[in-house]
Design a protein around this motif. Sequence first.
Motif, short mmCIF file in Angstrom:
data_model
loop_
_atom_site.label_atom_id
_atom_site.label_comp_id
_atom_site.label_asym_id
_atom_site.label_seq_id
_atom_site.Cartn_x
_atom_site.Cartn_y
_atom_site.Cartn_z
N GLY A 33 0.82 -1.21 0.00
CA GLY A 33 0.00 0.00 0.00
C GLY A 33 0.85 1.26 0.00
N PHE A 34 1.95 1.23 0.74
CA PHE A 34 2.85 2.38 0.79
C PHE A 34 3.48 2.63 -0.57
N TYR A 37 0.85 4.10 -2.78
CA TYR A 37 0.62 5.51 -2.45
C TYR A 37 1.73 6.39 -3.03
N CYS A 38 2.98 5.98 -2.82
CA CYS A 38 4.11 6.77 -3.31
C CYS A 38 4.08 6.92 -4.83
N THR A 40 1.57 7.14 -6.71
CA THR A 40 0.52 8.04 -7.21
C THR A 40 1.04 9.46 -7.33
N LYS A 41 2.21 9.72 -6.77
CA LYS A 41 2.79 11.06 -6.80
C LYS A 41 3.67 11.23 -8.03
N THR A 55 -1.01 12.19 6.42
CA THR A 55 -1.80 11.63 5.32
C THR A 55 -2.10 10.15 5.53
N LEU A 56 -1.10 9.40 5.96
CA LEU A 56 -1.24 7.95 6.08
C LEU A 56 -1.74 7.49 7.44
#
Length: 105
Positions: A33-34, A37-38, A40-41, A55-56
């Motif tokens: 998941g991390f 998430y990363c 998506t940037k 955020t997390l």
Amino acid sequence: MTTVRGVKDRRFKFVQLLNCMFDDQKLSLKSKGFIGYCLTKTEDWKFNMTHLCATLKEGERAIYSTIDECEEQGYAFRWQPHKQDGDFDKWETVISDSKVEIALL
């Protein structure tokens, strides 16, 4: 047995991730998941621990341990560059869903 499926909202931006990262049984769900998430940037996005914690909804320890796991499993690369005066600068981290890309760094 319960069935779980995903549904995408195609009106918004999305990210494509390699299936092999999700199939890696050595990588925890939290790390997967991390990484997601990363990724998506944008590529020029800089990690900021205060932002990540807010955020997390995780503490610094949890995030650092997740980054450590990603590094141990080949999905992250960390280094601490030197400043021009010779002192150490801030740690830099690269996260990827590809062990191949990390190995090239």
